[in-house]
Design an enzyme around this catalytic site. Sequence first.
Site, short mmCIF file in Angstrom:
data_model
loop_
_atom_site.label_atom_id
_atom_site.label_comp_id
_atom_site.label_asym_id
_atom_site.label_seq_id
_atom_site.Cartn_x
_atom_site.Cartn_y
_atom_site.Cartn_z
N CYS A 85 29.55 46.54 32.73
CA CYS A 85 29.55 45.41 33.62
C CYS A 85 28.10 45.08 33.99
O CYS A 85 27.29 45.86 34.38
CB CYS A 85 30.45 45.86 35.08
SG CYS A 85 30.50 44.52 36.08
N HIS A 126 39.40 42.85 33.30
CA HIS A 126 38.17 43.36 33.96
C HIS A 126 37.82 42.12 35.07
O HIS A 126 37.41 42.61 36.10
CB HIS A 126 37.15 43.50 32.84
CG HIS A 126 35.88 43.93 33.58
ND1 HIS A 126 35.32 45.03 33.14
CD2 HIS A 126 34.74 43.12 34.34
CE1 HIS A 126 34.10 45.25 33.86
NE2 HIS A 126 33.64 44.13 34.42
N GLU A 127 37.79 41.13 34.51
CA GLU A 127 37.45 40.09 35.81
C GLU A 127 38.55 39.96 36.70
O GLU A 127 38.03 39.70 37.86
CB GLU A 127 37.38 38.61 35.14
CG GLU A 127 36.18 38.69 34.07
CD GLU A 127 34.84 39.54 34.27
OE1 GLU A 127 34.40 39.63 35.42
OE2 GLU A 127 34.27 39.89 33.31
N HIS A 130 37.63 42.41 39.47
CA HIS A 130 36.45 41.88 40.45
C HIS A 130 37.30 41.18 41.26
O HIS A 130 36.76 41.28 42.49
CB HIS A 130 35.79 41.22 39.71
CG HIS A 130 34.39 41.75 39.02
ND1 HIS A 130 33.39 42.43 39.55
CD2 HIS A 130 34.17 41.98 37.75
CE1 HIS A 130 32.83 43.04 38.80
NE2 HIS A 130 32.87 42.86 37.61
#
Length: 136
Positions: A85, A126-127, A130
């Site tokens: 990341c 993954h995003e 976040h």
Amino acid sequence: MIRPINRDQTWLQRVAKPATPKDTAVITDLQDTLRAHQDHCVGMAANMIGSDRRIIIAQLGPMAIPMINPQIIEKHDPYLTTEGCLSLSGQRQTKRYRSITLQYLDARFQPQQQTFNDYFAQIVQHECDHCDGILI
């Protein structure tokens, strides 16, 4: 505008707030910042550039696709993988799913629902993490 990458883990662990049409500048900033890092980055979330809004962008071949207020509504076929990341140093192992179905708003704030598979599904997961304040 290209924004600096946020590395403050306390900030990154905050749950993002829903985005509204007033947040369109964040979409442009995500596009510009992703383009500036395209040689080593395939996705970003707004908190990575200092905005607490639920907006992500993911690179799909030559297209960078912004997704507003994304919600994963289905997950299938879990596996373990290693990810890096821009906001964190090093790589870490994490659980992902080979297929996900996502509800989101497009850049015109029109509702969308799509199923994504394999590497693109991994980027989106993954995003979305976040946005939920989850770090790998």
